[in-house]
Design a protein around this motif. Sequence first.
Motif, mmCIF file in Angstrom:
data_model
loop_
_atom_site.group_PDB
_atom_site.id
_atom_site.type_symbol
_atom_site.label_atom_id
_atom_site.label_comp_id
_atom_site.label_asym_id
_atom_site.label_seq_id
_atom_site.Cartn_x
_atom_site.Cartn_y
_atom_site.Cartn_z
ATOM 1 N N TYR A 265 8.418 -31.409 14.509
ATOM 2 C CA TYR A 265 8.987 -32.725 14.252
ATOM 3 C C TYR A 265 10.508 -32.692 14.405
ATOM 4 C CZ TYR A 265 10.057 -37.043 11.661
ATOM 5 O OH TYR A 265 10.524 -38.283 11.295
ATOM 6 N N MET A 268 11.908 -32.485 17.929
ATOM 7 C CA MET A 268 11.858 -33.765 18.643
ATOM 8 C C MET A 268 12.910 -34.723 18.109
ATOM 9 S SD MET A 268 7.841 -34.419 19.469
ATOM 10 C CE MET A 268 7.151 -34.040 17.861
ATOM 11 N N ASN A 272 15.850 -36.637 20.139
ATOM 12 C CA ASN A 272 15.881 -38.101 20.224
ATOM 13 C C ASN A 272 17.289 -38.628 20.502
ATOM 14 O OD1 ASN A 272 13.391 -39.288 17.815
ATOM 15 N ND2 ASN A 272 13.196 -38.768 19.934
ATOM 16 N N LYS A 275 18.733 -40.610 23.413
ATOM 17 C CA LYS A 275 18.817 -42.082 23.533
ATOM 18 C C LYS A 275 20.245 -42.532 23.757
ATOM 19 C CE LYS A 275 15.057 -43.057 20.327
ATOM 20 N NZ LYS A 275 14.740 -43.362 18.932
ATOM 21 N N LEU B 219 10.802 -39.794 28.035
ATOM 22 C CA LEU B 219 9.847 -39.633 26.931
ATOM 23 C C LEU B 219 10.440 -38.884 25.739
ATOM 24 C CD1 LEU B 219 6.573 -38.850 28.913
ATOM 25 C CD2 LEU B 219 7.321 -41.043 28.001
ATOM 26 N N ALA B 220 11.580 -38.238 25.938
ATOM 27 C CA ALA B 220 12.233 -37.532 24.832
ATOM 28 C C ALA B 220 12.837 -38.504 23.817
ATOM 29 C CB ALA B 220 13.306 -36.585 25.361
ATOM 30 N N LYS B 221 12.744 -39.799 24.105
ATOM 31 C CA LYS B 221 13.166 -40.804 23.125
ATOM 32 C C LYS B 221 12.016 -41.149 22.179
ATOM 33 C CE LYS B 221 15.658 -43.307 26.776
ATOM 34 N NZ LYS B 221 15.680 -44.644 27.432
ATOM 35 N N SER B 222 10.829 -40.608 22.435
ATOM 36 C CA SER B 222 9.633 -41.012 21.682
ATOM 37 C C SER B 222 9.713 -40.606 20.214
ATOM 38 C CB SER B 222 8.389 -40.391 22.314
ATOM 39 O OG SER B 222 8.277 -40.764 23.671
ATOM 40 N N PRO B 224 9.033 -38.869 16.849
ATOM 41 C CA PRO B 224 8.482 -37.605 16.321
ATOM 42 C C PRO B 224 7.353 -37.855 15.313
ATOM 43 C CG PRO B 224 10.884 -37.627 16.175
ATOM 44 C CD PRO B 224 10.466 -39.012 16.546
#
Lengths: 282, 282
Positions: A265, A268, A272, A275, B219-222, B224
């Motif tokens: 978690y 990731m 994030n 963004k 997709l790395a903005k998805s 967690p």
Amino acid sequence: MNVFVVGVGLIGGSFAIDIKAAFNEAKIYGVDRSEDNLEEALSLGLIDYISNLDELDKADVVIIAIPVDATVEILPTILDKIDDNCLVFDAGSTKKKLCSTVEHHDKRRNYLAVHPIAGTEFSGPQAAIANLYRGKTNIICEVEKTAFKLQEKGMEIFSRLGMRIRYMDPSSHDKHIAYVSHLSHISSFMLGKTVIEKEKNERDIFDMAGSGFASTVRLAKSSPAMWAPIFKHNKENIIETLEEYIANLAQFKELIENDDFLAVYREMEDTNHIKTILKGIA
Amino acid sequence: MNVFVVGVGLIGGSFAIDIKAAFNEAKIYGVDRSEDNLEEALSLGLIDYISNLDELDKADVVIIAIPVDATVEILPTILDKIDDNCLVFDAGSTKKKLCSTVEHHDKRRNYLAVHPIAGTEFSGPQAAIANLYRGKTNIICEVEKTAFKLQEKGMEIFSRLGMRIRYMDPSSHDKHIAYVSHLSHISSFMLGKTVIEKEKNERDIFDMAGSGFASTVRLAKSSPAMWAPIFKHNKENIIETLEEYIANLAQFKELIENDDFLAVYREMEDTNHIKTILKGIA
């Protein structure tokens, strides 16, 4: 203004379209190894004339938009053939090898090392589009080695095409571009390979793929003729990026194997943050 | 028709929008752990009423759109609370663990295991959009375990929302989705991580990133919170895909190290075939 475009594909063809639109007096001469590409570029209106390297003495600008290994071979010859007031620039994705190739050339001052960060996954004359370069970053290396008047000529073109200029030395360019461009292509190609290998006998499976897969694997449609030479030129940097990428994947796998989903978690969550970074990239 | 949406984020909220548009008589009841999400969903008009699990006895349809681990926990409770004629479906990205969780539940026939292949990299009520599901694949597992009348009710909803139905067993679903969806997310997250780690002190570098990087790392903005539980549920399949992906990357790196650029070219050429496969994916 006589503009010679060497390589009338996506990159060269898109330069031709925008330069014709931005400079009334521009005449575009196409040079290409492939007769078919030249005929196609002419019929699409990308170029005004089919030409060849022997007519380069009448060029005011030469744009080289062919694979980087071919550019290394042809650039000294092109410099030999041009007039003293002609600007030559390329659009290749590596810069170090090119700059060192012409380092001692008599006409080094006529060359500007350029990398427009623009393109699509398609190739060939029919892939050329208007405004490909608008709002895009254009990296220029060793600008100080180009004659002042010819720097100006280049800037006038890039400015009318709407590009943002960034200056960099060739080694830094090649090192960083390995991360933000070359690695993306390899990760995408290998993702495509992994899935195709697994699912080759199960075509229905691709019905399960959504826009996420399509986006991540988009670059795997790119031209091998363009990319294999880039990986060759930028070998050391690419190996380094690949080692780091593989290590990160292996570590993520280990976290999953160890059921450490809190760490999964957090990995990731930390990423994030991309963004914010991506804001402003088309 | 009283539709309870458990989890009023991107997925649940988008179902709410389209169901309201497609069924005049639909009333949407929102259930969510987060009061803020409920208030936001109400003010955005995604839901008609803020509700809770104790009102489930008046539900005709329950849509569960929360992380898969939370779904596993809550699904038996929801089935306990609903009326005999109520359809419950989820939208989770793994199906095996969910199906086995309710395998022996008295109300197994009220549950339909659903995976709509739709979404964006955004999350929360404000990410909900109309027509998210139009033209998308909807995978249904173990359809034969759902009551016939309730299958019909589900199909009526999916059909009005414009989805293509595919039937699959849960194990096959989880195995193949690991390749065409879960692996893409990990490859993208780790690409983002690799680049951020390297370039953390050099913000200007992201000026060099183009649309290719943006696409591969999208997709790395998805979320967690959504993805960590998916990786947990689908652990074995994901480890397998990661091992194959890492092996392919390592082999590609070796080809570069050995200067075998003909093989590098061929690897990419073989994978270009993804063009054909991707046709038809949004």
